[in-house]
Scaffold this active site. Sequence first.
Site, PDB file in Angstrom:
ATOM      1  N   SER A  18      15.084  27.999  39.724  1.00  0.00           N
ATOM      2  CA  SER A  18      16.638  28.290  39.457  1.00  0.00           C
ATOM      3  C   SER A  18      16.942  29.767  39.413  1.00  0.00           C
ATOM      4  CB  SER A  18      16.871  28.197  38.043  1.00  0.00           C
ATOM      5  OG  SER A  18      16.061  29.207  37.007  1.00  0.00           O
ATOM      6  N   MET A  93       4.101  32.144  40.808  1.00  0.00           N
ATOM      7  CA  MET A  93       2.945  32.471  39.587  1.00  0.00           C
ATOM      8  C   MET A  93       1.621  32.810  40.329  1.00  0.00           C
ATOM      9  SD  MET A  93       5.285  32.148  37.296  1.00  0.00           S
ATOM     10  CE  MET A  93       4.186  32.169  35.755  1.00  0.00           C
ATOM     11  N   ARG A  94       1.911  33.540  41.446  1.00  0.00           N
ATOM     12  CA  ARG A  94       0.449  33.764  41.899  1.00  0.00           C
ATOM     13  C   ARG A  94       0.275  35.386  41.907  1.00  0.00           C
ATOM     14  NH1 ARG A  94      -2.970  30.732  43.761  1.00  0.00           N
ATOM     15  NH2 ARG A  94      -2.025  28.802  43.718  1.00  0.00           N
ATOM     16  N   ASN A 110      10.243  41.576  41.360  1.00  0.00           N
ATOM     17  CA  ASN A 110      10.131  40.492  40.685  1.00  0.00           C
ATOM     18  C   ASN A 110      10.811  40.415  39.375  1.00  0.00           C
ATOM     19  OD1 ASN A 110       8.297  38.186  39.520  1.00  0.00           O
ATOM     20  ND2 ASN A 110       7.336  39.663  38.253  1.00  0.00           N
ATOM     21  N   HIS A 112      10.641  39.098  35.419  1.00  0.00           N
ATOM     22  CA  HIS A 112       9.617  38.653  34.462  1.00  0.00           C
ATOM     23  C   HIS A 112      10.304  38.292  33.061  1.00  0.00           C
ATOM     24  CE1 HIS A 112       5.795  38.375  32.584  1.00  0.00           C
ATOM     25  NE2 HIS A 112       6.166  39.304  31.659  1.00  0.00           N
ATOM     26  N   SER A 139      13.140  41.146  32.604  1.00  0.00           N
ATOM     27  CA  SER A 139      12.912  42.443  33.273  1.00  0.00           C
ATOM     28  C   SER A 139      13.029  42.228  34.553  1.00  0.00           C
ATOM     29  CB  SER A 139      11.694  43.222  33.045  1.00  0.00           C
ATOM     30  OG  SER A 139      11.741  43.539  31.717  1.00  0.00           O
ATOM     31  N   LEU A 147      -0.262  44.138  37.831  1.00  0.00           N
ATOM     32  CA  LEU A 147       0.374  43.038  37.531  1.00  0.00           C
ATOM     33  C   LEU A 147       1.570  43.480  36.299  1.00  0.00           C
ATOM     34  CD1 LEU A 147       0.806  39.998  37.843  1.00  0.00           C
ATOM     35  CD2 LEU A 147      -0.611  39.620  35.763  1.00  0.00           C
ATOM     36  N   ASP A 148       2.978  43.051  36.668  1.00  0.00           N
ATOM     37  CA  ASP A 148       3.859  43.410  35.873  1.00  0.00           C
ATOM     38  C   ASP A 148       4.099  44.556  35.373  1.00  0.00           C
ATOM     39  OD1 ASP A 148       4.263  40.644  36.201  1.00  0.00           O
ATOM     40  OD2 ASP A 148       3.355  39.934  34.360  1.00  0.00           O
ATOM     41  N   GLU A 177      18.629  35.918  33.067  1.00  0.00           N
ATOM     42  CA  GLU A 177      17.638  36.210  34.231  1.00  0.00           C
ATOM     43  C   GLU A 177      18.887  35.885  35.567  1.00  0.00           C
ATOM     44  OE1 GLU A 177      13.939  34.476  34.676  1.00  0.00           O
ATOM     45  OE2 GLU A 177      13.616  34.639  32.776  1.00  0.00           O
TER      46      GLU A 177
HETATM   47  C1  GAR Z   1      11.230  32.218  34.954  1.00  0.00           C
HETATM   48  O1  GAR Z   1      11.606  32.462  33.639  1.00  0.00           O
HETATM   49  C2  GAR Z   1      10.763  33.721  35.551  1.00  0.00           C
HETATM   50  O2  GAR Z   1      11.210  35.048  34.850  1.00  0.00           O
HETATM   51  C3  GAR Z   1       9.335  33.320  35.108  1.00  0.00           C
HETATM   52  O3  GAR Z   1       9.166  32.039  35.714  1.00  0.00           O
HETATM   53  C4  GAR Z   1      10.196  31.333  35.346  1.00  0.00           C
HETATM   54  C5  GAR Z   1      10.766  30.664  36.848  1.00  0.00           C
HETATM   55  O4  GAR Z   1      11.866  30.001  36.673  1.00  0.00           O
HETATM   56  N1  GAR Z   1       8.403  34.184  35.772  1.00  0.00           N
HETATM   57  C6  GAR Z   1       7.351  34.542  35.452  1.00  0.00           C
HETATM   58  O5  GAR Z   1       6.808  34.075  34.426  1.00  0.00           O
HETATM   59  C7  GAR Z   1       6.489  35.364  36.295  1.00  0.00           C
HETATM   60  N2  GAR Z   1       5.520  36.037  35.538  1.00  0.00           N
HETATM   61  P1  GAR Z   1      12.657  29.485  37.857  1.00  0.00           P
HETATM   62  O6  GAR Z   1      11.739  28.903  38.659  1.00  0.00           O
HETATM   63  O7  GAR Z   1      13.736  28.347  37.285  1.00  0.00           O
HETATM   64  O8  GAR Z   1      13.179  30.740  38.598  1.00  0.00           O
END
Ligand code: GAR
Length: 221
Positions: A18, A93-94, A110, A112, A139, A147-148, A177
């Site tokens: 998304s 997620m890698r 990124n 987060h 963020s 990381l992050d 986001e």
């Molecule tokens: C989002 O909430 C993003 O912030 C998070 O994964 C989701 C992905 O949603 N990212 C993390 O947790 C990274 N560590 P999406 O595939 O619908 O964009």
Amino acid sequence: MSTATPLKLAILISGRGSNMEALAGACARGVLAARVVVVIADRPGAGGLDAARARGLETATLVYRGERGAFERELGAALERHHPDAVALAGFMRVLSAEFVARYLGRLFNIHPSLLPKYRGLDTHRRVLAAGDAVHGASVHFVTPELDAGPVVLQSQVAVDPADTEASLAARVLATEHVIYPRVLGWFADGRLAWRDGAAWLDGRRLTAPLVEDFRAAAAP
Ligand code: GAR
């Protein structure tokens, strides 16, 4: 919007995509002066791949076979075919190696789902609820090897409702986001945001703290 050549943006996803859609939509509407040159997923089943194809975007899928070096060589090659000016991790997620991050330092972003430096890593919404925090958010930051932990440019803030579940809180944060990620990439595309001396600079000023967009008073999505 700038009249210069649009920024070439590569987006990396692992799931539903998304945030990728929010970025691509902002490009399509002309509010983000960028062109999505490729959407790369590390999972063949990532839902965002269909969404990207439906938008006519080029996609690539890489499969992690247990060896990060090999994966990152493939990823680097897939990216370089498109000469991206910026790379956005959007639910990717890698964890990337320091060597890989160094190649894209200053143009690797990124998003987060927490108010960094709080809640690095996974399960942020659950941890926020368990801690009883009143405020949560997301963020957008430059990626650095830790990381992050890279410099945060912009955060969204949402109120945590006592009745919130992990899902309701995640949905409310996700809606923000979709606002803040295109905004930050837009600043970068317009040349307003830069990476210098290990820090984020906006309009020629070093950001000593993240900018904050407060959604606490906004209607629920
Ligand atoms: C989002 O909430 C993003 O912030 C998070 O994964 C989701 C992905 O949603 N990212 C993390 O947790 C990274 N560590 P999406 O595939 O619908 O964009």
